[in-house]
Design an enzyme around this catalytic site. Sequence first.
Site, PDB file in Angstrom:
ATOM      1  N   LYS A 204       0.952  -1.236   0.003  1.00 30.32           N
ATOM      2  CA  LYS A 204       0.055  -0.077  -0.006  1.00 30.32           C
ATOM      3  C   LYS A 204       1.069   1.153   0.048  1.00 30.32           C
ATOM      4  O   LYS A 204       1.952   1.238   0.285  1.00 30.32           O
ATOM      5  CB  LYS A 204      -1.068   0.000   1.171  1.00 30.32           C
ATOM      6  N   ARG A 240      -4.245 -10.042   4.403  1.00 33.34           N
ATOM      7  CA  ARG A 240      -4.472  -9.881   3.108  1.00 33.34           C
ATOM      8  C   ARG A 240      -3.272  -9.500   2.167  1.00 33.34           C
ATOM      9  O   ARG A 240      -2.909  -8.424   2.351  1.00 33.34           O
ATOM     10  CB  ARG A 240      -5.620  -8.946   2.694  1.00 33.34           C
TER      11      ARG A 240
HETATM   12  N1  HH2 Z   1      -7.569  -3.478   0.220  1.00 33.58           N
HETATM   13  C1  HH2 Z   1      -7.663  -3.531  -1.061  1.00 33.58           C
HETATM   14  C2  HH2 Z   1      -8.827  -4.090  -1.721  1.00 33.58           C
HETATM   15  N2  HH2 Z   1      -9.805  -5.095  -0.852  1.00 33.58           N
HETATM   16  N3  HH2 Z   1     -10.172  -5.521   1.252  1.00 33.58           N
HETATM   17  C3  HH2 Z   1     -10.280  -5.474   2.373  1.00 33.58           C
HETATM   18  N4  HH2 Z   1     -10.846  -6.287   3.235  1.00 33.58           N
HETATM   19  N5  HH2 Z   1      -9.219  -4.868   3.137  1.00 33.58           N
HETATM   20  C4  HH2 Z   1      -8.151  -4.193   2.666  1.00 33.58           C
HETATM   21  O1  HH2 Z   1      -7.441  -3.645   3.050  1.00 33.58           O
HETATM   22  C5  HH2 Z   1      -8.362  -4.130   1.035  1.00 33.58           C
HETATM   23  C6  HH2 Z   1      -9.486  -4.935   0.380  1.00 33.58           C
HETATM   24  C7  HH2 Z   1      -6.722  -2.596  -2.131  1.00 33.58           C
HETATM   25  O2  HH2 Z   1      -5.830  -3.513  -2.755  1.00 33.58           O
HETATM   26  P1  HH2 Z   1      -5.813  -4.168  -3.800  1.00 33.58           P
HETATM   27  O3  HH2 Z   1      -6.810  -5.320  -4.018  1.00 33.58           O
HETATM   28  O4  HH2 Z   1      -4.526  -4.811  -4.202  1.00 33.58           O
HETATM   29  O5  HH2 Z   1      -5.989  -3.039  -5.221  1.00 33.58           O
HETATM   30  P2  HH2 Z   1      -7.150  -2.676  -5.899  1.00 33.58           P
HETATM   31  O6  HH2 Z   1      -8.298  -2.410  -5.004  1.00 33.58           O
HETATM   32  O7  HH2 Z   1      -6.642  -1.521  -6.918  1.00 33.58           O
HETATM   33  O8  HH2 Z   1      -7.762  -3.947  -6.924  1.00 33.58           O
END
Ligand code: HH2
Length: 262
Positions: A204, A240
């Site tokens: 992040k 995660r």
């Molecule tokens: N962070 C992201 C997406 N979903 N869900 C939970 N429960 N907690 C989190 O911290 C969280 C989440 C963001 O990360 P990522 O999926 O890698 O990116 P993107 O939202 O751009 O797909």
Amino acid sequence: MGVVNATPDSFSDGGRFDTLEAGLCHARRLIAEGADLLDIGGESTRPGADPVPVEVEIARVVPLIAAIRAESGVPISVDTMKPDVARAAVAVGATIWNDVAGLTAPGAPETAAELGCEVMLMHMQGEPRTMQAAPYYDDVVAEVCAFLGERAQAAIAAGVARERIWLDPGIGFGKTLDHNLALLAHLDRLVALGFPVLLGVSRKGFIGRLDPAGVDAASRLPGSLAAALAGAAAGVAAVRVHDVAETRQALAIWSAIEAARS
Ligand code: HH2
């Protein structure tokens, strides 16, 4: 929890796994690396991301979840804010609804109760398109805990079993660097609410803000591991992550040292 983003635009791995074949290969790899569960998302929630229509999101996640389920019993969560996407995902084998909006969409708590799935309730201030514009809290830890406690009660009131509820502070979702650090420093207060806590820190932006060498998401693994271990020390139940093997090793060494204390 290993992340499989079936999206063209996710912040850390956008476009790498947005065909069924690529998503399935990545899921297989995360399972082989020891993921205890997989989180499948079809809508990026990175700061500035635009919403995706429900049919597009379903078309991205449902075939992938079905394909994983056809060859593995690994628990699968669907990362969505939309009740219709959660419903379609559960129909093909997902058993957990990971909702970054904390079941705030109309009818979301009732849908979760009807589906009988586990729910992961995350805190976000605002919505992805604008959430990083000017995040503001009087007391971020107290406000995040209060919001999540209230969403858990709303889920229970709608019929979700208490033991199926997880909480997540939502690192990076409508939060400045100081807000993220305050939440990470006081995770014990969220853990004390009595629900399992999920923590998402992997790759992040706050890591890049603390270390200029982590300007690209792909170069934030060391910071991701450090934050995951801080979470483990505070008692979170799951992290995660994009890098499952590396995180498992870090957690295994940390736990062995902890076990040797007694
Ligand atoms: N962070 C992201 C997406 N979903 N869900 C939970 N429960 N907690 C989190 O911290 C969280 C989440 C963001 O990360 P990522 O999926 O890698 O990116 P993107 O939202 O751009 O797909």
